[in-house]
Design a protein around this motif. Structure first.
Motif, PDB file in Angstrom:
ATOM      1  N   LEU B 258      -9.595  41.180  -0.763  1.00 42.70           N
ATOM      2  CA  LEU B 258      -8.987  40.941   0.554  1.00 42.70           C
ATOM      3  C   LEU B 258      -8.975  39.450   0.837  1.00 42.70           C
ATOM      4  O   LEU B 258      -9.965  38.768   0.628  1.00 42.70           O
ATOM      5  CB  LEU B 258      -9.786  41.639   1.658  1.00 42.70           C
ATOM      6  CG  LEU B 258      -9.369  41.271   3.087  1.00 42.70           C
ATOM      7  CD1 LEU B 258      -8.089  41.978   3.471  1.00 42.70           C
ATOM      8  CD2 LEU B 258     -10.459  41.578   4.085  1.00 42.70           C
ATOM      9  N   GLU B 259      -7.838  38.990   1.278  1.00 45.97           N
ATOM     10  CA  GLU B 259      -7.753  37.605   1.696  1.00 45.97           C
ATOM     11  C   GLU B 259      -7.011  37.533   3.021  1.00 45.97           C
ATOM     12  O   GLU B 259      -5.867  37.973   3.121  1.00 45.97           O
ATOM     13  CB  GLU B 259      -6.989  36.792   0.653  1.00 45.97           C
ATOM     14  CG  GLU B 259      -7.854  35.753  -0.024  1.00 45.97           C
ATOM     15  CD  GLU B 259      -7.009  34.779  -0.823  1.00 45.97           C
ATOM     16  OE1 GLU B 259      -6.313  35.257  -1.743  1.00 45.97           O
ATOM     17  OE2 GLU B 259      -7.047  33.590  -0.512  1.00 45.97           O
ATOM     18  N   SER B 273      -9.827  32.275   8.361  1.00 49.76           N
ATOM     19  CA  SER B 273      -9.605  32.725   6.989  1.00 49.76           C
ATOM     20  C   SER B 273     -10.881  33.361   6.459  1.00 49.76           C
ATOM     21  O   SER B 273     -11.969  32.827   6.645  1.00 49.76           O
ATOM     22  CB  SER B 273      -9.218  31.536   6.097  1.00 49.76           C
ATOM     23  OG  SER B 273      -8.037  30.944   6.576  1.00 49.76           O
ATOM     24  N   VAL B 274     -10.723  34.497   5.829  1.00 51.93           N
ATOM     25  CA  VAL B 274     -11.865  35.205   5.256  1.00 51.93           C
ATOM     26  C   VAL B 274     -11.405  35.789   3.936  1.00 51.93           C
ATOM     27  O   VAL B 274     -10.283  36.268   3.833  1.00 51.93           O
ATOM     28  CB  VAL B 274     -12.318  36.367   6.186  1.00 51.93           C
ATOM     29  CG1 VAL B 274     -13.438  37.154   5.535  1.00 51.93           C
ATOM     30  CG2 VAL B 274     -12.756  35.852   7.538  1.00 51.93           C
ATOM     31  N   SER B 275     -12.251  35.717   2.907  1.00 47.20           N
ATOM     32  CA  SER B 275     -11.883  36.419   1.686  1.00 47.20           C
ATOM     33  C   SER B 275     -13.063  37.246   1.200  1.00 47.20           C
ATOM     34  O   SER B 275     -14.224  36.887   1.405  1.00 47.20           O
ATOM     35  CB  SER B 275     -11.413  35.444   0.609  1.00 47.20           C
ATOM     36  OG  SER B 275     -12.532  34.763   0.098  1.00 47.20           O
ATOM     37  N   VAL B 276     -12.749  38.399   0.619  1.00 43.88           N
ATOM     38  CA  VAL B 276     -13.779  39.320   0.156  1.00 43.88           C
ATOM     39  C   VAL B 276     -13.459  39.720  -1.270  1.00 43.88           C
ATOM     40  O   VAL B 276     -12.328  40.101  -1.565  1.00 43.88           O
ATOM     41  CB  VAL B 276     -13.810  40.592   1.041  1.00 43.88           C
ATOM     42  CG1 VAL B 276     -14.954  41.496   0.612  1.00 43.88           C
ATOM     43  CG2 VAL B 276     -13.944  40.234   2.506  1.00 43.88           C
ATOM     44  N   ARG B 277     -14.456  39.612  -2.163  1.00 37.47           N
ATOM     45  CA  ARG B 277     -14.258  40.061  -3.537  1.00 37.47           C
ATOM     46  C   ARG B 277     -14.749  41.497  -3.679  1.00 37.47           C
ATOM     47  O   ARG B 277     -15.566  41.951  -2.869  1.00 37.47           O
ATOM     48  CB  ARG B 277     -14.994  39.128  -4.499  1.00 37.47           C
ATOM     49  CG  ARG B 277     -14.248  37.820  -4.721  1.00 37.47           C
ATOM     50  CD  ARG B 277     -14.988  36.907  -5.651  1.00 37.47           C
ATOM     51  NE  ARG B 277     -16.083  36.233  -4.982  1.00 37.47           N
ATOM     52  CZ  ARG B 277     -15.967  35.022  -4.419  1.00 37.47           C
ATOM     53  NH1 ARG B 277     -14.811  34.379  -4.455  1.00 37.47           N
ATOM     54  NH2 ARG B 277     -16.975  34.467  -3.830  1.00 37.47           N
ATOM     55  N   PRO B 278     -14.296  42.197  -4.692  1.00 37.49           N
ATOM     56  CA  PRO B 278     -14.771  43.571  -4.860  1.00 37.49           C
ATOM     57  C   PRO B 278     -16.285  43.584  -5.011  1.00 37.49           C
ATOM     58  O   PRO B 278     -16.859  42.734  -5.693  1.00 37.49           O
ATOM     59  CB  PRO B 278     -14.100  44.044  -6.153  1.00 37.49           C
ATOM     60  CG  PRO B 278     -12.989  43.092  -6.408  1.00 37.49           C
ATOM     61  CD  PRO B 278     -13.355  41.797  -5.758  1.00 37.49           C
ATOM     62  N   GLY B 279     -16.933  44.503  -4.359  1.00 36.78           N
ATOM     63  CA  GLY B 279     -18.378  44.621  -4.480  1.00 36.78           C
ATOM     64  C   GLY B 279     -19.150  43.630  -3.644  1.00 36.78           C
ATOM     65  O   GLY B 279     -20.357  43.506  -3.776  1.00 36.78           O
ATOM     66  N   GLU B 280     -18.453  42.916  -2.774  1.00 35.20           N
ATOM     67  CA  GLU B 280     -19.126  41.892  -1.974  1.00 35.20           C
ATOM     68  C   GLU B 280     -19.192  42.341  -0.521  1.00 35.20           C
ATOM     69  O   GLU B 280     -18.242  42.935  -0.011  1.00 35.20           O
ATOM     70  CB  GLU B 280     -18.327  40.588  -2.078  1.00 35.20           C
ATOM     71  CG  GLU B 280     -19.045  39.404  -1.488  1.00 35.20           C
ATOM     72  CD  GLU B 280     -18.179  38.148  -1.539  1.00 35.20           C
ATOM     73  OE1 GLU B 280     -18.733  37.065  -1.682  1.00 35.20           O
ATOM     74  OE2 GLU B 280     -16.934  38.260  -1.419  1.00 35.20           O
ATOM     75  N   ASP B 306      -0.345  36.131  15.784  1.00 31.63           N
ATOM     76  CA  ASP B 306       0.827  35.297  16.028  1.00 31.63           C
ATOM     77  C   ASP B 306       1.256  34.620  14.732  1.00 31.63           C
ATOM     78  O   ASP B 306       2.425  34.370  14.502  1.00 31.63           O
ATOM     79  CB  ASP B 306       0.515  34.236  17.088  1.00 31.63           C
ATOM     80  CG  ASP B 306       0.196  34.888  18.426  1.00 31.63           C
ATOM     81  OD1 ASP B 306       0.770  35.962  18.690  1.00 31.63           O
ATOM     82  OD2 ASP B 306      -0.628  34.350  19.170  1.00 31.63           O
ATOM     83  N   SER B 307       0.275  34.299  13.901  1.00 35.63           N
ATOM     84  CA  SER B 307       0.610  33.786  12.588  1.00 35.63           C
ATOM     85  C   SER B 307      -0.554  34.078  11.659  1.00 35.63           C
ATOM     86  O   SER B 307      -1.619  34.490  12.095  1.00 35.63           O
ATOM     87  CB  SER B 307       0.883  32.282  12.658  1.00 35.63           C
ATOM     88  OG  SER B 307      -0.303  31.606  13.010  1.00 35.63           O
ATOM     89  N   GLY B 308      -0.335  33.854  10.374  1.00 36.67           N
ATOM     90  CA  GLY B 308      -1.375  34.145   9.400  1.00 36.67           C
ATOM     91  C   GLY B 308      -0.947  35.272   8.480  1.00 36.67           C
ATOM     92  O   GLY B 308       0.058  35.936   8.698  1.00 36.67           O
ATOM     93  N   GLN B 309      -1.732  35.423   7.406  1.00 36.40           N
ATOM     94  CA  GLN B 309      -1.359  36.353   6.346  1.00 36.40           C
ATOM     95  C   GLN B 309      -2.553  37.203   5.969  1.00 36.40           C
ATOM     96  O   GLN B 309      -3.694  36.753   6.029  1.00 36.40           O
ATOM     97  CB  GLN B 309      -0.962  35.543   5.115  1.00 36.40           C
ATOM     98  CG  GLN B 309       0.499  35.533   4.816  1.00 36.40           C
ATOM     99  CD  GLN B 309       0.749  34.951   3.445  1.00 36.40           C
ATOM    100  OE1 GLN B 309       0.097  33.991   3.046  1.00 36.40           O
ATOM    101  NE2 GLN B 309       1.673  35.542   2.730  1.00 36.40           N
ATOM    102  N   VAL B 310      -2.295  38.430   5.575  1.00 36.28           N
ATOM    103  CA  VAL B 310      -3.356  39.269   5.020  1.00 36.28           C
ATOM    104  C   VAL B 310      -2.902  39.731   3.648  1.00 36.28           C
ATOM    105  O   VAL B 310      -1.788  40.246   3.502  1.00 36.28           O
ATOM    106  CB  VAL B 310      -3.635  40.488   5.923  1.00 36.28           C
ATOM    107  CG1 VAL B 310      -4.651  41.408   5.274  1.00 36.28           C
ATOM    108  CG2 VAL B 310      -4.133  40.047   7.288  1.00 36.28           C
ATOM    109  N   LEU B 311      -3.731  39.496   2.623  1.00 34.79           N
ATOM    110  CA  LEU B 311      -3.376  39.939   1.280  1.00 34.79           C
ATOM    111  C   LEU B 311      -4.437  40.890   0.750  1.00 34.79           C
ATOM    112  O   LEU B 311      -5.637  40.655   0.908  1.00 34.79           O
ATOM    113  CB  LEU B 311      -3.279  38.746   0.313  1.00 34.79           C
ATOM    114  CG  LEU B 311      -2.191  37.719   0.613  1.00 34.79           C
ATOM    115  CD1 LEU B 311      -2.778  36.559   1.383  1.00 34.79           C
ATOM    116  CD2 LEU B 311      -1.550  37.243  -0.673  1.00 34.79           C
TER     117      LEU B 311
END
Lengths: 344, 528
Positions: B258-259, B273-280, B306-311
């Motif tokens: 997840l990013e 901004s937040v990012s998560v790796r598998p198992g974290e 209003d703005s920003g992205q989720v991946l």
């Protein structure tokens, strides 16, 4: 629910416009749609009436107009009370039954004089309205159910008073009470004058009195109104009582006009009154509306009925079809306008 | 001016306020702070006549008072500005301002000319120029809040209670508000000021009362209390008691599952901004109102940014749509279990299958056998204690209800789970159980975002903690940095509005992007 939506949309709109002021274009569009909401019914009424006067020789005659005015008067008085109820976000289904009950009580009471003929229906119908209000405001029951129960109850009382509808009380045609319904002043029926006077009073009360402000506030955002110190419960009790009084008075005037208390009247009248109020631009969700609109709504319904009667070949059942279709169009237009205004 | 002693209020199942004392003098600006559930709102509602106390006394200007309604409190001289604008949007600005005390002329009719004139003057005094005849909703939220402020001031108040008044205000409007507060102070009017923004408290407040779990834990001058102590008091953790994280051993390699990039939501998030790796397990730290829940909701599509992205796994997800987020493999366990989660009248089986039903149905008909298998698996796996799959969820304990919710979302086979306060309101044993489950799920490769007001839970449960403050990331703690002390310092650091961590002895990793992402926003705000 509406208020929540409104809150959200204000937020989103504020997202693009940081200042307190709106861009001029949005303001103009908002004013236009407000204008459409406010005067749409009036413009339609004028168009329909104009078309009818051109199409039918018999429409714009004095007799026909007078007849329409008087028959509109009773529904209009009922719609007047209903307008207050709907602006608070409520509904009153009992008015049709109260209208019939008021008529029968007035006809029965007329043998004891005009005062009894007027006060008895007002007292009984006002009391039922008061009980409605107490149950809704204090016991916090749903207006729909409470007034539905009152509708059945009033109909039951009516049947017991008239021996299951077999007894029809007549009004002495020479009494002062009968003259209230029958006489004319400057060529216009007394019920019409009374109705006009009540609408003026109602409009002043709604727009210019503190009570009127509370009515709008309760319908617009009940929680906020309570936090701002508005007497929410008292306001609700007042509007249901008022609605009961209006229905009773309309019934009494109708009895004076017909010189008898007709028991079968009033069925479905609550829905007619609600339609008239909504067509007149009052929001069914509460918080927005005006008295004059309800009058226009009543006239529009009656003119449509009259026009269909003029078309001899059309079954009178089509009145309902046309009225229903019209109501649907108005509600759709209102929702659309409301959404547009919120999005601006 | 105002003196409150032993104020107690109990709701079914919870003591919201427990013998709280509070006193505010004339011209004093008193800060009232505390975390979620500390009892702030209850105290305010008791003061303003919305609730009535079970025990205790409120003395206003030397006289004991008991308010039956908000109106009585207003007549006694207590005005309130609520966090959410509590006005009527369809009514005009002037009507809102004067509701209940409209100037009346002959026959008791409202004098609109005078009302509009006075409304205009009152708003101009606050620097707001609007057509007072327009409906309130045509104004922005900030302007509406100023109208509420004008209303509170016009009521000839002795005490003004402000419940997070700045949460929807622009910086310019905040300045105006502070000016008004100072003017109130000079006129000898007392102010109770509730806010989570520490910077604001230090700017306008003289004294502070800290509530925790319904009790008063501290009262004193604000100037004599540094930020760190204040945060420690609110959270109930002493410095030095800090323990090192026990986890952090999990693999930190691999591509993020997840990013979230630069999520911005007006008034609540500024380029998070937040990012998560598998198992974290990534913890979101910060005080109430710092944007933790908003971040989770924005990622899960429940709050349109209003703005920003989720991946998810490198692929962009349409924001602002819950179905899109769920399809992409994002599940949110909401904060308010009762209101947004379980359906108490339905059975355990139905509650678990609810979200997954479309996937368990064929031609629109539910395949009962498959549902049974799924439900059975999760009841065993999550050790849900229930009399059977047909027991009503409302009859289960809080911890088991939470597990049912977990099961519901796990049945969707998510790639990332966002857990917002997963252990709130459940007993200690069940808490440990839920925490162990979270660890197990992460070990199996699920990415987890954990939000918790419980410091210990956050530190022990997370491999990494992203610290939020005023809707922006202020620090990111990894591995051995995940300690209570570091977390407290990050939370207590000077405001992000001027991002220089001057107060902290050792420099924190202040995320520069927080400042950078905010600048276009700031430009826009400065527009007249």
């Amino acid at each position: 629910m509406t208020t929540v939506e409104t809150g959200d949309s204000v937020g989103t709109r504020a997202g693009s416009v940081p200042t307190a002021e709106e861009p001029p274009g949005a303001g103009r569009a908002e004013r236009l749609s407000a204008l459409a909401q406010r005067h749409g019914a009036l413009v339609t009424l004028i168009l329909v009436a104009a078309a009818a006067s051109i199409g039918f020789d018999t429409f714009a005659t004095g007799d026909n107009l007078e007849n329409m005015a008087v028959s509109s008067a009773f529904l209009a008085v009922v719609a007047l009370g209903m307008t207050f109820v709907i602006i608070t976000g409520g509904i009153d289904l009992s008015v049709g039954s109260l209208f019939a009950l008021g008529g029968v009580l007035a006809a029965w009471g007329s043998q004891y004089g005009t005062a009894v003929a007027l006060l008895l229906p007002l007292a009984v119908c006002g009391l039922i309205g008061l009980v409605n209000g107490l149950l809704i405001a204090r016991a916090r029951l749903a207006p729909f159910i409470v007034t539905l129960a009152a509708m059945l109850l009033a109909r039951g009382v009516l049947l017991s008073v008239t021996d299951e509808g077999s007894t029809t009380y007549l009004v002495d045609e020479t009494s002062f009470f009968a003259r209230l319904g029958q006489d004319t002043l400057l060529g216009i029926g007394v019920p019409v004058w009374i109705t006009v006077a009540l609408f003026v009073l109602g409009a002043v009360a709604l727009r210019r009195s503190r009570f009127g402000q509370y009515v709008y506030a309760v319908g617009g955002n009940e929680d906020a109104a309570a936090l701002m110190g508005a007497p929410v419960a008292r306001t609700k009790i007042a509007v249901y009582t008022l609605s009961g009084l209006c229905a009773g008075l309309a019934g009494a005037l109708n009895a004076a006009w017909l010189v008898s208390g007709v028991t079968i009247l009033g069925a479905g009248m609550e829905l007619e009154a609600i339609s008239a109020v909504v067509i007149g631009g009052t929001l069914l969700t509460g918080g927005f509306g005006f008295i004059s609109g309800s009058l226009v709504g009543v006239l529009l319904l009656k003119v449509i009925q009259n026009v269909i009667n003029q078309i001899g070949s059309l079954d009178s059942a089509y009145q309902q079809v046309v009225s229903g279709a019209f109501l649907a169009v108005v509600v759709i237009a209102q929702t659309w306008l409301g959404r547009r205004r919120r999005m601006l | 001016m105002l003196s409150v002693t032993g104020l107690t209020k109990t709701f079914p199942g919870a003591r919201a306020l427990d013998g709280v004392d509070l006193s505010v003098g004339p011209g004093e600006v008193h800060a009232l702070i505390g975390e979620n559930g500390a009892g702030k709102s209850t105290l305010i509602k008791l003061l303003t006549g919305v609730y009535r106390p079970d025990a205790g006394e409120i003395v206003l200007q030397g006289r004991p008072v008991r308010f039956a309604t908000p109106l009585e409190a207003q007549h006694a001289g207590i005005s309130t500005i609520y966090q959410e604008v509590n006005l009527v949007p369809l009514m005009s600005v002037a009507r809102n301002l004067f509701l209940g005390r409209e100037p009346r002329g002959r026959l008791g009719l409202i004098d609109f000319g005078r009302m509009h004139r006075e409304a205009d003057e009152a708003l101009r005094a606050l620097g707001l120029r609007v057509d007072v005849r327009r409906p309130l909703r045509s104004l922005g939220v900030g302007a509406q809040q100023m109208v509420a402020l004008a209303r509170a001031m016009a009521a000839d108040a002795r005490l003004v209670v402000m419940d997070e008044p700045t949460s929807s205000l622009e910086p310019r409007e905040v300045r105006t508000l502070f000016g008004v507060i100072r003017a109130l102070r000079e006129r000898g009017i007392a102010v109770i000021y509730v806010s989570h923004r520490l910077d604001e408290l230090y700017e306008v407040c003289d004294t502070v009362t800290v509530l925790r779990d319904g009790k008063r834990v501290h009262t004193g001058l604000l100037a004599g209390l540094n930020r760190l102590s204040l945060v420690s008091l609110m959270l109930g953790r002493e410095l030095g008691e800090a323990r090192a994280a026990t986890t952090g051993a999990r693999a930190s390699g691999g591509e993020p599952v997840l990013e979230a990039r630069d999520l911005t939501v007006r008034h609540s998030l500024h380029g998070v901004s937040v990012s998560v790796r598998p198992g974290e397990v990534v913890g979101l730290g910060g005080l109430l109102g710092s944007g933790r829940s908003e971040t989770a909701r924005a990622i899960a599509g429940a709050l349109p940014p209003d703005s920003g992205q989720v991946l998810v796994a490198g692929l962009p997800v349409r924001t602002g749509s819950t179905p899109a987020a769920i399809r992409a493999g994002i599940s949110l366990l909401p904060e308010d279990r009762k209101a947004e989660g379980i359906v108490p009248g339905l059975s355990v089986r139905e509650n678990i299958a609810l979200a997954a039903l479309p996937g368990l149905a064929r031609f629109g008909l539910v395949d009962d056998a498959r549902v049974d298998r799924v439900v059975d698996t999760f009841v065993k796996r999550l050790r849900i204690k229930t009399a059977g799959p047909h027991q009503k969820v409302g009859e289960l304990s809080g911890g088991n209800q939470q597990k049912v919710l977990l099961a519901r979302w796990l049945a969707m086979r998510p790639k990332v789970m966002l857990l917002d306060e997963p252990t709130r309101g459940i007993d200690v044993g069940a808490k440990a159980e839920v925490r162990r489950l979270i660890d197990e799920l992460a070990d199996e490769g699920l990415g987890v975002v954990l939000i918790s007001s419980d410091m210990e839970e956050l530190i022990e449960g997370s491999d990494r903690v992203v610290v939020l403050k005023d809707g922006a990331v202020v620090a990111e703690l990894t591995g051995t940095e995940v300690t209570e002390e570091r977390l407290l310092r990050a939370i207590a650091s000077e405001g992000t509005r001027a991002p220089e961590p001057t107060g902290a002895p050792e420099p924190l990793e202040v995320a520069e992007r927080a400042g950078a992402a905010r600048s276009p926003d700031a430009d826009r705000r400065d527009r007249p």
